[in-house]
Structure formats: structure tokens, C-alpha cells
Enzyme design. Sequence first.
Site, short mmCIF file in Angstrom:
data_model
loop_
_atom_site.label_atom_id
_atom_site.label_comp_id
_atom_site.label_asym_id
_atom_site.label_seq_id
_atom_site.Cartn_x
_atom_site.Cartn_y
_atom_site.Cartn_z
N ASP A 50 -10.57 -11.47 15.50
CA ASP A 50 -11.02 -10.88 16.07
C ASP A 50 -11.66 -11.06 17.66
O ASP A 50 -11.78 -10.36 18.43
CB ASP A 50 -12.40 -10.09 15.29
CG ASP A 50 -11.66 -8.88 14.70
OD1 ASP A 50 -12.28 -7.88 14.12
OD2 ASP A 50 -10.55 -9.03 14.06
N ASN A 94 -5.90 -5.98 14.51
CA ASN A 94 -6.56 -4.82 13.79
C ASN A 94 -8.01 -5.01 14.29
O ASN A 94 -8.85 -4.64 13.35
CB ASN A 94 -6.28 -5.01 12.43
CG ASN A 94 -6.82 -3.49 11.74
OD1 ASN A 94 -7.13 -2.62 12.51
ND2 ASN A 94 -6.98 -3.48 10.34
N SER A 171 -19.06 4.50 15.44
CA SER A 171 -19.99 4.45 16.53
C SER A 171 -19.43 3.59 17.75
O SER A 171 -19.87 3.53 18.87
CB SER A 171 -21.02 3.59 16.33
OG SER A 171 -20.83 2.22 15.72
N GLN A 172 -18.26 2.98 17.33
CA GLN A 172 -17.61 1.92 18.54
C GLN A 172 -17.21 2.64 19.89
O GLN A 172 -17.21 2.26 20.68
CB GLN A 172 -16.56 1.27 18.07
CG GLN A 172 -16.94 0.19 16.87
CD GLN A 172 -15.78 -0.26 16.34
OE1 GLN A 172 -14.71 -0.36 16.91
NE2 GLN A 172 -15.82 -0.91 15.06
N ASP A 312 -20.65 -1.89 6.51
CA ASP A 312 -19.93 -3.20 6.23
C ASP A 312 -20.31 -3.98 5.19
O ASP A 312 -19.66 -4.78 4.70
CB ASP A 312 -19.75 -4.28 7.52
CG ASP A 312 -18.81 -3.66 8.84
OD1 ASP A 312 -18.81 -4.37 9.67
OD2 ASP A 312 -18.24 -2.47 8.48
N GLU A 340 -10.38 -1.46 8.04
CA GLU A 340 -9.29 -2.22 7.99
C GLU A 340 -8.38 -1.43 6.80
O GLU A 340 -7.01 -1.92 6.66
CB GLU A 340 -9.68 -3.49 7.28
CG GLU A 340 -10.03 -4.45 8.75
CD GLU A 340 -11.52 -4.10 9.12
OE1 GLU A 340 -12.03 -3.11 8.90
OE2 GLU A 340 -11.95 -4.85 9.76
N HIS A 383 -10.47 -8.38 5.28
CA HIS A 383 -11.22 -9.39 4.89
C HIS A 383 -12.40 -9.24 4.13
O HIS A 383 -12.89 -10.13 3.27
CB HIS A 383 -11.89 -10.22 6.34
CG HIS A 383 -12.38 -8.93 7.26
ND1 HIS A 383 -13.40 -9.04 7.88
CD2 HIS A 383 -12.16 -7.80 7.44
CE1 HIS A 383 -13.98 -8.13 8.61
NE2 HIS A 383 -13.01 -7.29 8.53
N ARG A 384 -13.10 -8.03 4.15
CA ARG A 384 -14.10 -7.76 3.37
C ARG A 384 -13.79 -7.47 1.98
O ARG A 384 -14.60 -7.64 0.99
CB ARG A 384 -15.09 -6.66 4.14
CG ARG A 384 -15.44 -6.76 5.27
CD ARG A 384 -16.71 -6.17 5.93
NE ARG A 384 -16.79 -6.44 7.24
CZ ARG A 384 -17.62 -7.56 7.74
NH1 ARG A 384 -17.88 -8.47 6.89
NH2 ARG A 384 -17.60 -7.59 9.00
N LYS A 409 -9.79 -12.72 9.82
CA LYS A 409 -10.14 -11.79 10.98
C LYS A 409 -11.58 -12.06 11.40
O LYS A 409 -12.05 -11.92 12.62
CB LYS A 409 -9.95 -10.30 10.21
CG LYS A 409 -10.48 -9.24 11.37
CD LYS A 409 -10.28 -7.81 10.53
CE LYS A 409 -10.12 -6.88 11.49
NZ LYS A 409 -11.32 -6.37 12.03
O1 LIG Z 1 -19.71 -1.93 16.85
C1 LIG Z 1 -19.49 -2.66 16.10
O2 LIG Z 1 -19.61 -3.83 16.21
C2 LIG Z 1 -19.09 -2.32 14.49
C3 LIG Z 1 -19.35 -1.12 14.14
C4 LIG Z 1 -18.90 -0.67 12.83
O3 LIG Z 1 -18.08 0.23 12.69
P1 LIG Z 1 -18.14 1.94 12.82
O4 LIG Z 1 -18.99 2.07 14.10
O5 LIG Z 1 -16.75 2.33 12.89
O6 LIG Z 1 -18.91 2.05 11.55
C5 LIG Z 1 -18.63 -1.86 11.79
O7 LIG Z 1 -17.95 -1.46 10.61
C6 LIG Z 1 -17.65 -2.89 12.63
O8 LIG Z 1 -17.43 -4.01 11.78
C7 LIG Z 1 -18.36 -3.37 13.73
C1 LIG Z 2 -14.70 -2.52 10.44
C2 LIG Z 2 -14.73 -3.78 11.00
O1 LIG Z 2 -14.18 -4.21 12.01
P1 LIG Z 2 -13.55 -3.63 13.31
O2 LIG Z 2 -13.94 -2.02 13.13
O3 LIG Z 2 -14.11 -4.24 14.43
O4 LIG Z 2 -12.13 -3.66 13.08
C3 LIG Z 2 -15.24 -4.89 9.96
O5 LIG Z 2 -15.47 -6.02 10.45
O6 LIG Z 2 -15.72 -4.56 8.84
#
Ligand SMILES: O=C(O)C1=C[C@@H](OP(=O)(O)O)[C@@H](O)[C@H](O)C1
Ligand SMILES: C=C(OP(=O)(O)O)C(=O)O
Length: 426
Positions: A50, A94, A171-172, A312, A340, A383-384, A409
Amino acid sequence: MESIDILPVLWPLKGRIRPPGSKSLTNRALIIAALAQGPSHLTGVLDSVDTQVMIDSLGRLQIPVSVDIAQRTFHVNGQGGKIPSTGAELWCENSGTSIRFLTALCAAGSGRYRLDGNSRMRERPIAPLVAALASAGVKARCELENDCPPVQIETDGLPGGRIRVGGDLSSQYLSALLMAAPAASAGVTVEVTGELVSRPYVDMTLEMMRAFGANIHEPQTNHFEIAAQPYVGRTYDIEPDASAASYFFAAAAVTGGEVTVLGLHRNALQGDVKFVDALVRMGCEADWGDDSITLRGKPLHGIDIDMNEISDTAQTLACVAPFASGPTRIRNVAHMRLKETDRVSAVVTELQRVGLTVEEHQDGMTITPGPIRPAEIHTYDDHRMAMSFSLLGLKAPGIRILDPGCTAKTYPEYFTDLDALCRSAR
Ligand SMILES: O=C(O)C1=C[C@@H](OP(=O)(O)O)[C@@H](O)[C@H](O)C1
Ligand SMILES: C=C(OP(=O)(O)O)C(=O)O
């Protein structure tokens, strides 16, 4: 297919471990440092797929990042809010954080950019971010018009003004817009429409932006005003990954042992440290130090828990639940289906594969404890899934994890570290 057999431990796990750097913090720091005025030195970083795709993409945007793996340090040559490249194809595998954060970063550039990922990434929605950028005047579109990557961006910079973005799927999208906002031509107001999931990750974003000099106000919840001024490059130390830490805390919980995770504390930037509170609710004990957290496993009881903010670690908890005295209900994690893999369905399927009674709900699951039979655990290139289900094998014989390499990842050395922890206990 490669696999790894997990050997049950015959006595309580006891040990100390410092997980690798946080994936979320490393990828945020790379984006912010790339936009900063002057150089930044990021220490304690995560070296995994990542973060590698993030670094490779910044290089394709002509923002050089030099990597010193031995020192766990990335050196970023910040471009003061400019993107030197006027055209690039970015590959994000991914990595949700990479493709979302880079989409907003490219919107602040000048030229044409295309962002793509693997087959699963092409099923993970990015439309709320694309729509928000389009509403701001950037030519942004999902190439296949299916709300998912590949994404095409044609831009001559991110305009100032008001941007509205949806936050119920991830939230991303919000974090991506927030981090790019200081590079806009004028001040930006970002508003979230409707529900926002995973809010602790947005707090992490705001905290890091301010650490690099951003001027941000949140006059009301989920309404952000960001000044158009470049970040300032600096040295920044990345915390160990709190999501990765959850597996070691859980190992103590399921074996009745005691594990100390170094480098984390109650005030860590990462909301996933609250996973420790979930284990305490199940009956464990915790000591919160200034630079470490110790978890002592005790007899476990089932709980009903909303894990929206720490989703997560929901897979981790799902693999602790079978060892409790009663059922555990994990709720408000429907957005996990978009990660994932469809993580709700995958966890239910694999727990049922080992003979457990699990009820699937739209927003989560209910796990009833019971005997665990030997099985080959499918991991869905997630990975999780691999890391969480290894916990079953610490107590139950005959657990084989398929495709353990998928942990590359975010944690390439996971099984090596888990084995070392188990050996240290013997
Ligand atoms: O902003 C981040 O670094 C992340 C936000 C989370 O995603 P969501 O906001 O889609 O839940 C989490 O699942 C991901 O591993 C990392
Ligand atoms: C959802 C995850 O990561 P990302 O959304 O960045 O692929 C994760 O690390 O569980």
C-alpha cells in the site's frame, strides 16, 4: 496455492512487540509532504504494497521520494502545492487510501491523469469523490461509468469554494479532499452530506494536516474550512500500526496471556487503539502506558458492539468471539462489504467453515461460541482475513491459512512476527 499451518500454543502467550508503521499515517504523510513547501523526513514508516504504490505514484507525478528502508525513513521533496507532471497513469493495486488520496491530489495538478487498480479495486466505489471533484469544476469521471475506478482526471487546478461529499460508504473521500484543499487556488469549504463512517480516520487526517501547518476550522460537525496555503515540510514520526496491533492484543485475549505493544498509547492518532477497550468489555484487562499498551487475557464473555469507527478490527474481534462464554453481536459495519472483499460475508463464511454458528445481518454478524474444527481458511486476497483467522489456530488444531502472502498489503512480516511471539512464550 501457498498456505501456512498455525500451531496451537499450549500456554498463555507472553511477550512484547512493536508492529510496523501505520499504513494510514504513512500514506497521509506521503500525500501531505508531497504538497508541502520544502523537504520532509518521515520516520517509522510502513514498507508494504500500500505504501509502495503510493511512492511509485508520487514518482510518476514527478514528486521524488527517496526510501531508506534500513532506517525506516522516507525523504519527500515537497513541491509547494504543485504537481510537476502534466500527465500520468497511476497504478494503485487495491490500496483504497492510495487511489482516493491520489485522485484528489491529481485534481490539484494541471493536466490529465488516470488512476487504476486491480480487479477488486475496480469494484470499490469512488463515485462520491469523483462527483465532489466534478462539482468543484474538475473534469473527473469513472471511466466505465460504474462508480468505480479507473478514474480519469482533467484539471487545471483545484478551485476554491464549497465542496460537498458523501461519507456513508467511506471516510477516505473526505480525507482525500481535506488533504488536497490547501493546494486549491482559494479557501475551500468541505461539507459531508448524510452519514459519515469511520470518523476517527478523519480526525487522524485533520491532526496530521495541522502538524504540517494547515489552517483548518470545523465550525460545525463535518463542516470544514481550509485556508489555501501550502503545508510546511518537516520531520514526522509515524506511530506503529494500531490495526496490526489488534492481532497481538487478540492473541493475548484468546490464550489468556499478556502482550505489550510498544509505541502506542491512549492518545495515539489511530482510533483503532480503541480495540483494546472492546477486549476489556469482553473481560480482559489493559494497562495504558505513555508509550505502550499491555493487554492481559481473562475469561471472555460475549458483547454487543458498534464497530463503525474501528471496522478494520471487526474481523479481529470476530475471531476472538468464538472463545467467549456467550454470543457476540458486531453491528454498524455494513461499509466493510466495500473493502478488500465483502468482509461481512467472508468472515461469516469462514467462521461457518470451522463449524461455528454465525448469523449474518446486513450491518454485521452474531457469533455463537462453539467447538472449532480443522479447516483451510480462504482469505479472499484480504490481508485482514489472513491475520484475523490465524488467531483461531492459536487455540484450535488444524487451522490452515491459504494465501498468507496477501498480508503484504500492510504487513509482509506478520506470520514471522506472530511465530516469534509464540516462540518467545515457550
Ligand atoms: O483513511 C484511512 O486511512 C482508512 C479508512 C478506513 O476506510 P473507510 O473510511 O472506508 O472505513 C479503513 O478501513 C482503512 O483501512 C484506512
Ligand atoms: C480497508 C483497508 O485499506 P484500504 O481501504 O486503504 O484499501 C484496510 O487496510 O483494511
